[in-house]
Design a protein around this motif. Sequence first.
Motif, PDB file in Angstrom:
ATOM      1  N   GLU A 100     -25.635  68.599  87.507  1.00 14.48           N
ATOM      2  CA  GLU A 100     -24.590  67.863  88.211  1.00 14.48           C
ATOM      3  C   GLU A 100     -24.461  66.453  87.639  1.00 14.48           C
ATOM      4  N   ASP A 101     -23.246  66.067  87.271  1.00 18.71           N
ATOM      5  CA  ASP A 101     -23.018  64.711  86.768  1.00 18.71           C
ATOM      6  C   ASP A 101     -23.484  63.670  87.783  1.00 18.71           C
ATOM      7  N   GLU A 102     -23.210  63.926  89.061  1.00 21.62           N
ATOM      8  CA  GLU A 102     -23.587  62.979  90.118  1.00 21.62           C
ATOM      9  C   GLU A 102     -25.103  62.748  90.151  1.00 21.62           C
ATOM     10  N   GLY A 107     -29.515  59.277  89.194  1.00 27.29           N
ATOM     11  CA  GLY A 107     -30.859  59.153  88.628  1.00 27.29           C
ATOM     12  C   GLY A 107     -30.985  57.925  87.740  1.00 27.29           C
ATOM     13  N   TYR A 108     -30.021  57.748  86.856  1.00 25.77           N
ATOM     14  CA  TYR A 108     -30.075  56.580  85.975  1.00 25.77           C
ATOM     15  C   TYR A 108     -29.833  55.280  86.740  1.00 25.77           C
ATOM     16  N   SER A 114     -35.525  58.793  81.898  1.00 25.89           N
ATOM     17  CA  SER A 114     -34.914  59.883  81.162  1.00 25.89           C
ATOM     18  C   SER A 114     -34.496  60.970  82.153  1.00 25.89           C
ATOM     19  N   TYR A 115     -33.534  61.784  81.749  1.00 25.47           N
ATOM     20  CA  TYR A 115     -33.068  62.897  82.567  1.00 25.47           C
ATOM     21  C   TYR A 115     -33.052  64.105  81.655  1.00 25.47           C
ATOM     22  N   VAL A 116     -33.888  65.083  81.973  1.00 26.70           N
ATOM     23  CA  VAL A 116     -34.000  66.273  81.138  1.00 26.70           C
ATOM     24  C   VAL A 116     -33.682  67.490  81.991  1.00 26.70           C
TER      25      VAL A 116
END
Length: 146
Positions: A100-102, A107-108, A114-116
């Motif tokens: 999900e883009d949201e 998260g950022y 980082s987002y994995v």
Amino acid sequence: MNSKTILLVEDNPDDELLTLDALKANHVGNAVIVARNGVEALDYMFGTGKFSGRDVTDQPAVVLLDLKLPKIDGLEVLHLIRADERTKFQPVVILTSSNEDEDRIRGYKLGANSYVRKPVDFDEFLKAAGQLGLYWLLLNQPPPHY
């Protein structure tokens, strides 16, 4: 002091086992502490609950954080880690099946390092988890005195 432990925050037993196997397969022999919900993760980070008395100056080298967690979700865990002076620089990698883009944006915004996205394919997951472990344990340089 910065330990070389990994805090894996994961409620799905299959994903937990996969991640542990992937780290082992990539020769990441560091101790892994597993928290199965957001409350356990925060208890570990702040030395409360079942982790009462833990030396909180010895934080993990990295937190691998799932988002969809019982009790307290991963984004709230991240928010609380960043809000505390003792843990605001703690390396946190969101490791999730969410595309999900949201979720990525939040998260950022909350300070994820980082987002994995968890690969669906087992071999890809092995490679991704190994690369994560090697980067955060061997290459990353945390700020001094954190």
